[in-house]
Design a protein around this motif. Structure first.
Motif, mmCIF file in Angstrom:
data_model
loop_
_atom_site.group_PDB
_atom_site.id
_atom_site.type_symbol
_atom_site.label_atom_id
_atom_site.label_comp_id
_atom_site.label_asym_id
_atom_site.label_seq_id
_atom_site.Cartn_x
_atom_site.Cartn_y
_atom_site.Cartn_z
ATOM 1 N N ALA A 14 0.862 -1.188 0.000
ATOM 2 C CA ALA A 14 0.000 0.000 0.000
ATOM 3 C C ALA A 14 0.895 1.234 0.000
ATOM 4 O O ALA A 14 2.030 1.189 0.475
ATOM 5 N N THR A 15 0.385 2.332 -0.527
ATOM 6 C CA THR A 15 1.137 3.579 -0.608
ATOM 7 C C THR A 15 0.668 4.527 0.495
ATOM 8 O O THR A 15 -0.529 4.791 0.624
ATOM 9 N N LEU A 16 1.624 5.042 1.276
ATOM 10 C CA LEU A 16 1.300 5.910 2.408
ATOM 11 C C LEU A 16 0.957 7.330 1.968
ATOM 12 O O LEU A 16 1.611 7.891 1.094
ATOM 13 N N PHE A 17 -0.065 7.918 2.594
ATOM 14 C CA PHE A 17 -0.440 9.319 2.384
ATOM 15 C C PHE A 17 0.399 10.264 3.236
ATOM 16 O O PHE A 17 0.517 11.442 2.943
ATOM 17 N N GLY A 18 0.922 9.749 4.343
ATOM 18 C CA GLY A 18 1.732 10.554 5.264
ATOM 19 C C GLY A 18 2.778 9.671 5.897
ATOM 20 O O GLY A 18 2.782 8.453 5.700
ATOM 21 N N ASN A 19 3.686 10.264 6.661
ATOM 22 C CA ASN A 19 4.732 9.482 7.316
ATOM 23 C C ASN A 19 4.137 8.554 8.370
ATOM 24 O O ASN A 19 3.124 8.878 9.006
ATOM 25 N N ALA A 20 4.789 7.420 8.576
ATOM 26 C CA ALA A 20 4.435 6.492 9.650
ATOM 27 C C ALA A 20 5.695 6.218 10.462
ATOM 28 O O ALA A 20 6.782 6.116 9.892
ATOM 29 N N GLU A 21 5.547 6.122 11.761
ATOM 30 C CA GLU A 21 6.655 5.784 12.649
ATOM 31 C C GLU A 21 6.491 4.336 13.114
ATOM 32 O O GLU A 21 5.388 3.786 13.078
ATOM 33 N N ALA A 22 7.586 3.729 13.564
ATOM 34 C CA ALA A 22 7.526 2.371 14.092
ATOM 35 C C ALA A 22 6.467 2.298 15.196
ATOM 36 O O ALA A 22 6.426 3.153 16.072
ATOM 37 N N GLY A 23 5.587 1.323 15.091
ATOM 38 C CA GLY A 23 4.529 1.144 16.080
ATOM 39 C C GLY A 23 3.223 1.836 15.735
ATOM 40 O O GLY A 23 2.194 1.574 16.363
ATOM 41 N N ASP A 24 3.237 2.735 14.753
ATOM 42 C CA ASP A 24 2.008 3.420 14.327
ATOM 43 C C ASP A 24 1.048 2.435 13.673
ATOM 44 O O ASP A 24 1.460 1.549 12.922
#
Length: 97
Positions: A14-24
């Motif tokens: 899947a393509t992210l719309f925004g940043n993700a951090e570990a555990g998000d």
């Protein structure tokens, strides 16, 4: 929480719309099934990059928008970044017949 999208029932990324951090928790909008899947990010992933929606085996095809865009160069865990460190592209390459 981050959001991402898949456009084909075949997709394993899947393509992210925004940043993700570990555990998000990443809510993945599935436009085909009209539903939302959730995946936990294993690491920091930048906006516009790909996240694995399922475990992907070494040499397995990487599918985005219903098309094969490459193959896994090693096993990729669900929730991990998919990029040049773990995927070999098969698009736009002049060395492949």
């Amino acid at each position: 929480m981050a959001r991402a999208i898949i456009l084909s029932e075949k997709d394993n990324t899947a393509t992210l719309f925004g940043n993700a951090e570990a555990g998000d928790t990443v809510d993945i909008i599935d436009n085909v099934m009209n539903s939302v899947l959730t995946v936990t990010a294993n690491e920091h992933i930048n906006r516009g990059h790909k996240i694995a929606v399922s475990d992907i085996e070494n040499n397995e095809s990487i599918l985005k928008y219903g098309y094969i865009i490459g193959t896994a160069s090693k096993a990729i865990k669900k929730g991990s970044l998919i990029h040049i460190h773990n995927m070999e592209s098969c698009r736009g390459r002049g060395d492949l017949a």
